[in-house]
Design a protein around this motif. Sequence first.
Motif, mmCIF file in Angstrom:
data_model
loop_
_atom_site.group_PDB
_atom_site.id
_atom_site.type_symbol
_atom_site.label_atom_id
_atom_site.label_comp_id
_atom_site.label_asym_id
_atom_site.label_seq_id
_atom_site.Cartn_x
_atom_site.Cartn_y
_atom_site.Cartn_z
ATOM 1 N N ARG A 95 8.132 6.765 8.558
ATOM 2 C CA ARG A 95 7.261 5.583 8.556
ATOM 3 C C ARG A 95 6.520 5.456 7.242
ATOM 4 N N GLU A 96 6.223 4.208 6.872
ATOM 5 C CA GLU A 96 5.400 3.972 5.696
ATOM 6 C C GLU A 96 3.973 4.429 5.993
ATOM 7 N N SER A 97 3.213 4.707 4.946
ATOM 8 C CA SER A 97 1.831 5.153 5.123
ATOM 9 C C SER A 97 0.969 4.017 5.669
ATOM 10 N N ASP A 98 -0.159 4.382 6.274
ATOM 11 C CA ASP A 98 -1.094 3.383 6.804
ATOM 12 C C ASP A 98 -1.548 2.438 5.697
ATOM 13 N N GLU A 99 -1.780 2.983 4.491
ATOM 14 C CA GLU A 99 -2.244 2.157 3.373
ATOM 15 C C GLU A 99 -1.200 1.116 2.987
ATOM 16 N N VAL A 100 0.048 1.519 2.891
ATOM 17 C CA VAL A 100 1.124 0.592 2.534
ATOM 18 C C VAL A 100 1.289 -0.455 3.628
ATOM 19 N N ARG A 101 1.280 -0.012 4.867
ATOM 20 C CA ARG A 101 1.418 -0.935 5.994
ATOM 21 C C ARG A 101 0.290 -1.972 5.977
#
Length: 108
Positions: free
Chosen positions: A80-86
């Motif tokens: 999964r992509e990081s929370d920041e990227v999302r």
Amino acid sequence: MSSAVFGQKACLGQANGPDVELIVSGTELYATYETVEGFPVIYDDALGRFYYARVVEGRYESTGVSVTSPPPPGLLQHARESDEVRSEKIRQRQEQMKQRSHPTQDQE
């Protein structure tokens, strides 16, 4: 406002390839795609195909291997992509939707 899907199997078309069966999770603001085996994929608009993806510095990056081929060695399932990227992608998508619903004079 928006509906969400979680782990829904869908047959998706590609501009330059056959339809592919993927698992879709998310909303109109942010969605992820995986093969039925759980490998993350992204769509490359320029090439018109889905490609296996790996997470590099928190962001999905294409491996250059089409989902119609076997996954590349060492690819992690359910990455999964990081929370920041999302969060940033959601913010960008909200801005795009806002601009479409309220075009400026330059866009009219």
